[in-house]
Motif scaffolding. Structure first.
Motif, short mmCIF file in Angstrom:
data_model
loop_
_atom_site.label_atom_id
_atom_site.label_comp_id
_atom_site.label_asym_id
_atom_site.label_seq_id
_atom_site.Cartn_x
_atom_site.Cartn_y
_atom_site.Cartn_z
N SER A 29 0.81 -1.22 0.00
CA SER A 29 0.00 0.00 0.00
C SER A 29 0.84 1.27 0.00
O SER A 29 0.40 2.31 0.49
CB SER A 29 -0.94 0.01 1.22
N GLY A 30 2.06 1.20 -0.50
CA GLY A 30 2.87 2.41 -0.54
C GLY A 30 3.21 2.88 0.86
O GLY A 30 3.74 2.13 1.67
N HIS A 31 2.86 4.11 1.16
CA HIS A 31 3.20 4.69 2.47
C HIS A 31 1.97 4.84 3.36
O HIS A 31 1.98 5.60 4.31
CB HIS A 31 3.87 6.07 2.28
N HIS A 32 0.90 4.12 3.03
CA HIS A 32 -0.31 4.16 3.84
C HIS A 32 -0.50 2.84 4.57
O HIS A 32 -0.33 1.77 3.99
CB HIS A 32 -1.54 4.43 2.96
N GLU A 33 -0.85 2.91 5.84
CA GLU A 33 -1.12 1.69 6.60
C GLU A 33 -2.53 1.19 6.29
O GLU A 33 -3.48 1.97 6.24
CB GLU A 33 -0.97 1.95 8.10
N VAL A 34 -2.64 -0.10 6.09
CA VAL A 34 -3.93 -0.73 5.80
C VAL A 34 -4.07 -1.99 6.64
O VAL A 34 -3.09 -2.51 7.18
CB VAL A 34 -4.07 -1.09 4.30
N VAL A 35 -5.31 -2.47 6.72
CA VAL A 35 -5.60 -3.73 7.40
C VAL A 35 -6.17 -4.68 6.36
O VAL A 35 -7.07 -4.31 5.59
CB VAL A 35 -6.60 -3.54 8.55
N VAL A 36 -5.67 -5.91 6.33
CA VAL A 36 -6.05 -6.88 5.31
C VAL A 36 -6.95 -7.96 5.93
O VAL A 36 -6.69 -8.44 7.04
CB VAL A 36 -4.81 -7.54 4.67
N TYR A 37 -8.00 -8.33 5.17
CA TYR A 37 -8.91 -9.38 5.59
C TYR A 37 -8.93 -10.46 4.51
O TYR A 37 -8.94 -10.15 3.31
CB TYR A 37 -10.33 -8.84 5.76
N LEU A 38 -8.91 -11.71 4.93
CA LEU A 38 -8.99 -12.84 4.01
C LEU A 38 -10.24 -13.64 4.35
O LEU A 38 -10.37 -14.14 5.47
CB LEU A 38 -7.75 -13.72 4.12
N ASN A 39 -11.16 -13.74 3.39
CA ASN A 39 -12.43 -14.44 3.62
C ASN A 39 -13.15 -13.93 4.86
O ASN A 39 -13.74 -14.69 5.63
CB ASN A 39 -12.21 -15.95 3.72
#
Length: 212
Positions: A29-39
């Motif tokens: 995500s480059g320089h942005h923090e994200v939260v990832v969800y799987l199913n």
């Protein structure tokens, strides 16, 4: 970020020692923090990169949210069981986020999947109203979904354009993979007139990955 980097290094080292190729889904995500969800399950803390390792072949729903909880990526990914599937979430000109240019499943670029703007959605409703053929109406929606995602509220508005419950069932099956708030989709299903049709859609969703 340091923890994520250390984790990735450890994974690379183990794979190197065992002479096994790295495989899984990598979200950047480059320089942005994200939260990832799987199913539907959270698989990362807020970070700029997440690697989901050792996945078997299959279809996985990948959702990525920014720190405010806004969905910036929503897609069902067909993972072949080998190699690394890259997902890069980019940054728009206004500082917001959108799916970046490196989302290539099987060589085909994913659409942007930003939510359909109000004016564009109104135009779609007008086009559907002017078209008297239900099959062509569904094709108009399918064409629009190549470029946009929908909210559940928009799905409910679309359903009002069809009077025959069977066509509304077809509509819901079509739009579900493009809904940005699937947690609210049960409310959309309840708009169907017949319980049997509601159950048909629910059964379809429970077995969704098998049809991909």
């Amino acid at each position: 970020m340091k923890r994520i980097f250390s984790f990735l290094c450890a994974v690379l080292l183990v794979c190197s020692v065992q002479a096994q190729p790295l495989r899984g889904i990598h979200v950047r995500s480059g320089h942005h923090e994200v939260v990832v969800y799987l199913n539907g399950c959270q698989v990362s803390m807020p970070a700029e990169s997440c690697f989901i390792a050792n996945l078997d072949r299959g279809v996985y729903r990948v959702d990525v949210r920014d720190r405010s909880g806004r969905v910036v990526y929503h897609q069902n990914v067909r993972y072949p069981g080998h190699g690394v599937f890259e997902i890069q979430v980019g940054v728009s000109h206004d500082g917001g986020m959108y799916p970046g240019p490196d989302c290539f499943p099987g060589g085909n670029r994913y659409p942007s999947h930003r939510v359909m703007p109000h004016e564009r959605f109104k135009d779609l409703l007008d086009d559907i109203e002017d078209d008297g053929f239900d099959d062509r109406r569904l094709k108009r929606v399918k064409k629009a979904l190549k470029h946009y995602s929908l909210t559940c509220s928009q799905c409910e508005d679309l359903m009002e354009e069809w009077s025959f419950d069977g066509h509304r069932v077809d509509l819901l099956k079509m739009v579900y993979p493009h809904v940005v708030d699937p947690e609210n989709f049960d409310e959309v299903i309840e708009e169907l007139d017949f319980i049997s049709n509601q159950n048909e859609v629910k059964d379809y969703l429970r077995n969704y990955g098998r049809f991909m």
